[in-house]
Design a protein around this motif. Structure first.
Motif, PDB file in Angstrom:
ATOM      1  N   SER A  82       1.687 -12.106   1.571  1.00 57.15           N
ATOM      2  CA  SER A  82       3.050 -11.617   1.639  1.00 57.15           C
ATOM      3  C   SER A  82       3.700 -11.819   0.277  1.00 57.15           C
ATOM      4  O   SER A  82       3.513 -12.854  -0.359  1.00 57.15           O
ATOM      5  N   LEU A  83       4.447 -10.850  -0.153  1.00 60.39           N
ATOM      6  CA  LEU A  83       5.107 -10.946  -1.453  1.00 60.39           C
ATOM      7  C   LEU A  83       6.564 -11.374  -1.330  1.00 60.39           C
ATOM      8  O   LEU A  83       7.278 -11.442  -2.321  1.00 60.39           O
ATOM      9  N   GLY A  84       6.998 -11.714  -0.114  1.00 59.38           N
ATOM     10  CA  GLY A  84       8.387 -12.116   0.100  1.00 59.38           C
ATOM     11  C   GLY A  84       8.842 -13.222  -0.835  1.00 59.38           C
ATOM     12  O   GLY A  84       9.920 -13.150  -1.421  1.00 59.38           O
ATOM     13  N   ARG A  85       8.045 -14.259  -0.981  1.00 60.41           N
ATOM     14  CA  ARG A  85       8.423 -15.386  -1.837  1.00 60.41           C
ATOM     15  C   ARG A  85       8.331 -15.053  -3.321  1.00 60.41           C
ATOM     16  O   ARG A  85       8.810 -15.795  -4.155  1.00 60.41           O
ATOM     17  N   PHE A  86       7.718 -13.918  -3.655  1.00 60.71           N
ATOM     18  CA  PHE A  86       7.583 -13.508  -5.054  1.00 60.71           C
ATOM     19  C   PHE A  86       8.685 -12.542  -5.497  1.00 60.71           C
ATOM     20  O   PHE A  86       8.812 -12.263  -6.676  1.00 60.71           O
ATOM     21  N   ARG A  87       9.477 -12.034  -4.551  1.00 57.53           N
ATOM     22  CA  ARG A  87      10.478 -11.021  -4.909  1.00 57.53           C
ATOM     23  C   ARG A  87      11.457 -11.524  -5.976  1.00 57.53           C
ATOM     24  O   ARG A  87      11.712 -10.830  -6.953  1.00 57.53           O
ATOM     25  N   ARG A  88      11.995 -12.700  -5.764  1.00 54.59           N
ATOM     26  CA  ARG A  88      12.954 -13.219  -6.744  1.00 54.59           C
ATOM     27  C   ARG A  88      12.281 -13.509  -8.093  1.00 54.59           C
ATOM     28  O   ARG A  88      12.806 -13.090  -9.135  1.00 54.59           O
ATOM     29  N   PRO A  89      11.126 -14.230  -8.125  1.00 57.14           N
ATOM     30  CA  PRO A  89      10.496 -14.445  -9.434  1.00 57.14           C
ATOM     31  C   PRO A  89      10.152 -13.140 -10.152  1.00 57.14           C
ATOM     32  O   PRO A  89      10.301 -13.059 -11.375  1.00 57.14           O
ATOM     33  N   ILE A  90       9.734 -12.125  -9.420  1.00 58.81           N
ATOM     34  CA  ILE A  90       9.414 -10.830 -10.037  1.00 58.81           C
ATOM     35  C   ILE A  90      10.684 -10.211 -10.615  1.00 58.81           C
ATOM     36  O   ILE A  90      10.701  -9.759 -11.764  1.00 58.81           O
ATOM     37  N   ARG A  91      11.746 -10.207  -9.829  1.00 58.14           N
ATOM     38  CA  ARG A  91      13.022  -9.641 -10.301  1.00 58.14           C
ATOM     39  C   ARG A  91      13.526 -10.419 -11.526  1.00 58.14           C
ATOM     40  O   ARG A  91      13.935  -9.819 -12.527  1.00 58.14           O
ATOM     41  N   GLU A 119       2.509  -1.981   1.652  1.00 57.74           N
ATOM     42  CA  GLU A 119       3.550  -2.352   2.610  1.00 57.74           C
ATOM     43  C   GLU A 119       4.144  -3.737   2.325  1.00 57.74           C
ATOM     44  O   GLU A 119       4.294  -4.567   3.216  1.00 57.74           O
ATOM     45  N   GLY A 120       4.469  -3.980   1.074  1.00 59.42           N
ATOM     46  CA  GLY A 120       5.109  -5.228   0.706  1.00 59.42           C
ATOM     47  C   GLY A 120       4.187  -6.430   0.623  1.00 59.42           C
ATOM     48  O   GLY A 120       4.647  -7.559   0.531  1.00 59.42           O
ATOM     49  N   ARG A 121       2.899  -6.177   0.651  1.00 61.52           N
ATOM     50  CA  ARG A 121       1.927  -7.267   0.564  1.00 61.52           C
ATOM     51  C   ARG A 121       0.984  -7.016  -0.613  1.00 61.52           C
ATOM     52  O   ARG A 121       0.639  -5.882  -0.907  1.00 61.52           O
ATOM     53  N   LEU A 122       0.562  -8.123  -1.218  1.00 60.72           N
ATOM     54  CA  LEU A 122      -0.428  -8.037  -2.279  1.00 60.72           C
ATOM     55  C   LEU A 122      -1.814  -8.033  -1.651  1.00 60.72           C
ATOM     56  O   LEU A 122      -2.136  -8.918  -0.851  1.00 60.72           O
ATOM     57  N   CYS A 162       3.398  -8.274 -11.357  1.00 64.60           N
ATOM     58  CA  CYS A 162       4.680  -7.670 -11.779  1.00 64.60           C
ATOM     59  C   CYS A 162       4.495  -6.214 -12.178  1.00 64.60           C
ATOM     60  O   CYS A 162       5.306  -5.362 -11.804  1.00 64.60           O
ATOM     61  N   VAL A 163       3.449  -5.915 -12.916  1.00 65.19           N
ATOM     62  CA  VAL A 163       3.195  -4.537 -13.333  1.00 65.19           C
ATOM     63  C   VAL A 163       3.047  -3.631 -12.113  1.00 65.19           C
ATOM     64  O   VAL A 163       3.539  -2.494 -12.105  1.00 65.19           O
ATOM     65  N   LEU A 164       2.437  -4.131 -11.048  1.00 67.08           N
ATOM     66  CA  LEU A 164       2.290  -3.334  -9.831  1.00 67.08           C
ATOM     67  C   LEU A 164       3.631  -3.018  -9.171  1.00 67.08           C
ATOM     68  O   LEU A 164       3.715  -2.107  -8.360  1.00 67.08           O
ATOM     69  N   HIS A 165       4.661  -3.774  -9.492  1.00 63.27           N
ATOM     70  CA  HIS A 165       5.962  -3.584  -8.877  1.00 63.27           C
ATOM     71  C   HIS A 165       6.889  -2.657  -9.640  1.00 63.27           C
ATOM     72  O   HIS A 165       8.026  -2.446  -9.243  1.00 63.27           O
ATOM     73  N   ARG A 201     -15.763 -16.717 -12.191  1.00 63.76           N
ATOM     74  CA  ARG A 201     -14.811 -16.083 -13.097  1.00 63.76           C
ATOM     75  C   ARG A 201     -14.692 -14.605 -12.784  1.00 63.76           C
ATOM     76  O   ARG A 201     -15.555 -14.017 -12.126  1.00 63.76           O
ATOM     77  N   ILE A 202     -13.629 -14.026 -13.278  1.00 62.67           N
ATOM     78  CA  ILE A 202     -13.379 -12.593 -13.136  1.00 62.67           C
ATOM     79  C   ILE A 202     -13.977 -11.885 -14.346  1.00 62.67           C
ATOM     80  O   ILE A 202     -13.740 -12.290 -15.481  1.00 62.67           O
ATOM     81  N   ILE A 203     -14.758 -10.838 -14.089  1.00 62.52           N
ATOM     82  CA  ILE A 203     -15.333 -10.052 -15.187  1.00 62.52           C
ATOM     83  C   ILE A 203     -14.716  -8.658 -15.298  1.00 62.52           C
ATOM     84  O   ILE A 203     -14.955  -7.953 -16.269  1.00 62.52           O
ATOM     85  N   ASP A 204     -13.917  -8.283 -14.291  1.00 61.27           N
ATOM     86  CA  ASP A 204     -13.256  -6.986 -14.328  1.00 61.27           C
ATOM     87  C   ASP A 204     -12.048  -7.038 -13.413  1.00 61.27           C
ATOM     88  O   ASP A 204     -12.104  -7.647 -12.341  1.00 61.27           O
ATOM     89  N   VAL A 205     -10.967  -6.415 -13.846  1.00 53.86           N
ATOM     90  CA  VAL A 205      -9.766  -6.332 -13.019  1.00 53.86           C
ATOM     91  C   VAL A 205      -9.268  -4.897 -13.030  1.00 53.86           C
ATOM     92  O   VAL A 205      -9.260  -4.242 -14.066  1.00 53.86           O
ATOM     93  N   GLU A 206      -8.903  -4.435 -11.859  1.00 51.61           N
ATOM     94  CA  GLU A 206      -8.406  -3.071 -11.709  1.00 51.61           C
ATOM     95  C   GLU A 206      -7.082  -3.120 -10.961  1.00 51.61           C
ATOM     96  O   GLU A 206      -6.954  -3.839  -9.973  1.00 51.61           O
ATOM     97  N   LEU A 207      -6.110  -2.363 -11.451  1.00 47.89           N
ATOM     98  CA  LEU A 207      -4.819  -2.247 -10.778  1.00 47.89           C
ATOM     99  C   LEU A 207      -4.760  -0.914 -10.062  1.00 47.89           C
ATOM    100  O   LEU A 207      -5.221   0.094 -10.581  1.00 47.89           O
ATOM    101  N   ASP A 208      -4.169  -0.909  -8.881  1.00 48.67           N
ATOM    102  CA  ASP A 208      -3.972   0.326  -8.142  1.00 48.67           C
ATOM    103  C   ASP A 208      -2.870   1.122  -8.840  1.00 48.67           C
ATOM    104  O   ASP A 208      -1.689   0.840  -8.676  1.00 48.67           O
ATOM    105  N   GLU A 209      -3.267   2.073  -9.633  1.00 42.70           N
ATOM    106  CA  GLU A 209      -2.331   2.851 -10.436  1.00 42.70           C
ATOM    107  C   GLU A 209      -1.416   3.735  -9.587  1.00 42.70           C
ATOM    108  O   GLU A 209      -0.386   4.191 -10.062  1.00 42.70           O
ATOM    109  N   ARG A 210      -1.771   3.955  -8.319  1.00 46.03           N
ATOM    110  CA  ARG A 210      -0.931   4.801  -7.453  1.00 46.03           C
ATOM    111  C   ARG A 210       0.454   4.199  -7.249  1.00 46.03           C
ATOM    112  O   ARG A 210       1.407   4.918  -6.995  1.00 46.03           O
ATOM    113  N   THR A 211       0.562   2.872  -7.338  1.00 48.64           N
ATOM    114  CA  THR A 211       1.849   2.233  -7.065  1.00 48.64           C
ATOM    115  C   THR A 211       2.722   2.128  -8.308  1.00 48.64           C
ATOM    116  O   THR A 211       3.871   1.735  -8.213  1.00 48.64           O
TER     117      THR A 211
END
Length: 160
Positions: free
Chosen positions: A83-92, A62-65, A154-157, A5-15
């Motif tokens: 690669s996030l290519g297949r996620f672009r439309r669902p994110i939008r 560079e367009g990758r997760l 999505c938040v990262l985008h 399980r995940i016990i901590d998650v961090e987002l790269d706030e720079r993006t």
């Protein structure tokens, strides 16, 4: 003893350049719910048998997760790059439907809100399944974990 399980998650706030109050609330809920209950099991075995719990760090490069996976003591295990290519439309689509949902909550009837919310959930569910497919063979995650991770992707985008 395994603890996948995940016990901590961090987002790269720079993006992330800006967040509305609504999006910030979505992020908080996703993180809180993710940490309350999730299933996250990297499939590459560790030499010492380590099998969780994990700390993860999400970033977009560079367009990758980039999904950096760490042990509980923050020792880096591996970084998965998708690669996030297949996620672009669902994110939008997800951003568009979320905007409609937040507007509906403020000024629509309960029926209209429910209709928009059903559409939002549908997009979210499809994207969660796509994430599970993309992680197959790398990390085993359950559906709810995938939904919450998609919200954080999505938040990262969010751009200014």
């Amino acid at each position: 003893m395994a603890d996948p399980r995940i016990i901590d998650v961090e987002l790269d706030e720079r993006t992330i350049l800006r967040r509305s109050a609504d999006i910030e609330q979505e992020r908080r809920v996703a993180v809180t719910d993710l940490l309350k209950g999730n299933s996250f099991a990297p499939e590459r075995p560790q030499a010492d048998g380590y099998a969780g719990p994990y700390r993860i760090k999400l970033s977009v490069e560079e367009g990758r997760l980039a999904l950096a996976i760490h042990r509980a003591d923050d020792t880096h295990l591996e970084t998965l790059v998708l690669s996030l290519g297949r996620f672009r439309r669902p994110i939008r689509d997800y951003f568009a439907i979320c905007d409609s949902y937040f507007q509906a909550v403020r000024q629509s009837t309960p029926q209209q809100i429910e209709t928009v919310d059903m559409a939002r959930r549908g997009i979210h569910n499809e994207a969660a399944e796509l994430l599970r497919e993309r992680l197959a063979g790398k990390v085993a995650i359950d559906f709810d974990t995938a939904r919450r991770l998609f919200t954080l992707i999505c938040v990262l985008h969010i751009k200014g």
